[in-house]
Enzyme design. Structure first.
Site, PDB file in Angstrom:
ATOM      1  N   VAL A 124       0.860  -1.113   0.099  1.00  0.00           N
ATOM      2  CA  VAL A 124      -0.238   0.010  -0.010  1.00  0.00           C
ATOM      3  C   VAL A 124       0.875   1.240  -0.114  1.00  0.00           C
ATOM      4  CG1 VAL A 124      -1.768   1.500   1.364  1.00  0.00           C
ATOM      5  CG2 VAL A 124      -1.746  -1.173   1.368  1.00  0.00           C
ATOM      6  N   ASP A 125       0.688   2.012  -1.274  1.00  0.00           N
ATOM      7  CA  ASP A 125       1.838   3.114  -1.242  1.00  0.00           C
ATOM      8  C   ASP A 125       0.978   4.314  -1.779  1.00  0.00           C
ATOM      9  OD1 ASP A 125       3.821   5.156  -1.714  1.00  0.00           O
ATOM     10  OD2 ASP A 125       4.843   3.732  -2.944  1.00  0.00           O
ATOM     11  N   SER A 126       0.580   5.069  -0.691  1.00  0.00           N
ATOM     12  CA  SER A 126      -0.483   6.626  -1.165  1.00  0.00           C
ATOM     13  C   SER A 126       0.455   7.476  -1.900  1.00  0.00           C
ATOM     14  CB  SER A 126      -0.847   7.092   0.036  1.00  0.00           C
ATOM     15  OG  SER A 126       0.110   7.546   0.798  1.00  0.00           O
ATOM     16  N   SER A 179       7.017   4.080  -6.995  1.00  0.00           N
ATOM     17  CA  SER A 179       6.821   4.192  -5.502  1.00  0.00           C
ATOM     18  C   SER A 179       7.097   5.367  -4.778  1.00  0.00           C
ATOM     19  CB  SER A 179       7.473   3.025  -4.810  1.00  0.00           C
ATOM     20  OG  SER A 179       7.401   3.250  -3.307  1.00  0.00           O
TER      21      SER A 179
END
Length: 406
Positions: free
Chosen positions: A199-201, A340
């Site tokens: 999970v990478d906002s 990322s």
């Protein structure tokens, strides 16, 4: 006045006293701080031993912010240096609190005290020699107050001392800042295939590696019209886009789109586009991803995929990804999974990202001999502090070591 006392192990004890206090009373305070009995204390100032216990510190010429040396006096006449070191080693082994402090301040000496008496004696001798050199160096620097170079080195020593105090403060009051942060992963299923998604906002799009897409049976759905090059920290080749595929998260079945991109660090990166589309919330207090009323717990460290554990432990880096022409990139920085924390299709962000410090670190590795850096690191400081201390000492290993104890 404030006085600093250094012992043979590199430990420092700071006490505040009245200038009119007698030496014997100061020694009583030091017994509490250092654990050395008054009758075994040997205190030196500016190369001379203070023997008149009835004299005041002012009468002995000790000024505010002075640095003194405290040693344990050998009681047995004719004892050799090796016997002295062995006696100290046995005393350390018999005092768990002292051993614990030594582990924190000088792990190399602590390890030698446990396993190698000869190595312990040698390290103790080197420490004493550096302390003597530090005292002489301080005298030389203070000899001419108008010498610009001496004042510059004194200023740098004071700055370095402030850095070390800041480090000690952080270690005492916020030690969690030195821990390793586990990245956020959740278990999902794509087309019935289980995947651990990162999970990478900070990533604009949800990204999947070609290997993962093949395992999920999505390669036949890749729209190659969306192929191109992703630019962020490094570059990577975009093979295309899968416009819609089913992702199962908890008991939810969500429609997701994936950008298929070359890269080997992460199989599936759950990006901001899908987080916003499904109104997800990263709740770090509960350590869950909250999405459409469900709470999906983030994976514990031992549950992370093997690739993630290798990256977080500082293991071998992957090779740079191939460019659009098929040639391997020439950058010396390690290339992580592109996208990322960066903008897809945007300009390269110089000096930003996980791999950015690598080039700078490589640039300073050859400035000083590795054995000098390793020697200072053995005194309980990081590589960066060791290099900056060598800078302050003009490359002189003995002076650099003395600055760490100043």
């Amino acid at each position: 006045m404030e006085l600093t006392f250094l012992n043979d192990l590199g430990q420092s004890f700071v006490i505040e006293i009245d200038p009119g206090m007698e030496l014997e009373n100061v020694m009583a305070l030091l017994e509490v701080e250092s654990g050395i009995p008054v009758n075994e204390q040997s205190i030196s100032f500016e190369g001379r031993e203070l023997t008149n216990t009835k004299a005041t510190m002012r009468a002995l010429g000790v000024t505010d912010n002075a640095m003194l040396v405290i040693r344990r006096r050998v009681q047995v006449a004719g004892r050799s240096a090796e016997q002295d070191a062995e006696m100290m080693r046995l005393q350390i082994l018999g005092d768990p609190q002292l051993m614990r402090q030594l582990h924190e301040t000088n792990p190399e000496i602590a390890a030698a005290a446990l396993t190698d008496p000869a190595r312990f004696a040698e390290l103790l001798r080197q420490t004493r020699a550096r302390q003597v050199e530090a005292e002489h160096e301080l005298d030389r620097l203070n000899a001419d107050p108008f010498d610009v170079e001496s004042q510059r080195r004194i200023e740098e020593a004071i700055r370095q001392q402030a850095v070390m105090e800041n480090l000690e403060h952080a270690l005492e009051y916020s030690p969690e800042a030195f821990g390793r942060v586990t990245m956020l992963y959740i278990p999902v299923e794509v087309n019935g295939h289980p995947v651990k998604a990162f999970v990478d906002s900070g990533a604009q799009q949800t990204i999947m590696s070609p290997e993962c897409a093949e395992a999920c049976g999505l390669m036949r759905l890749v729209d190659k019209r969306f192929a191109g090059i992703a630019r962020g920290v490094g570059t990577a080749k975009i093979l295309g886009r899968v416009h819609s595929a089913q992702m199962k998260l908890a008991d939810l079945h969500l429609a997701c789109s994936f950008t298929i991109m070359e890269g080997r660090d992460v199989d599936l990166l759950f990006g901001l586009d899908m987080l916003k589309a499904h109104q997800a919330c990263i709740d770090l207090e509960k350590n869950v991803l909250r999405i459409q009323g469900r709470e999906v717990k983030f994976l514990a460290e031992h549950e992370l995929p093997d690739k993630a554990r290798i990256m977080e432990s500082g293991g071998p880096e992957d090779q740079p990804p191939a460019t659009s022409s098929g040639a391997v990139g020439s950058s010396s920085q390690p290339q992580h999974f592109p996208g990322s924390g960066s903008t897809l299709g945007g300009p390269p962000a110089a000096g930003v990202g996980r791999g950015a410090p690598a080039a700078g670190a490589a640039a300073v590795q050859t400035r000083y001999p590795e054995e000098h850096i390793n020697t200072l690191m053995g005194l309980g400081v990081s590589r960066e502090v060791a290099i900056s201390t060598l800078d302050a000492a003009g490359g002189n290993i003995d002076v650099a070591a003395s600055l760490l104890f100043s």
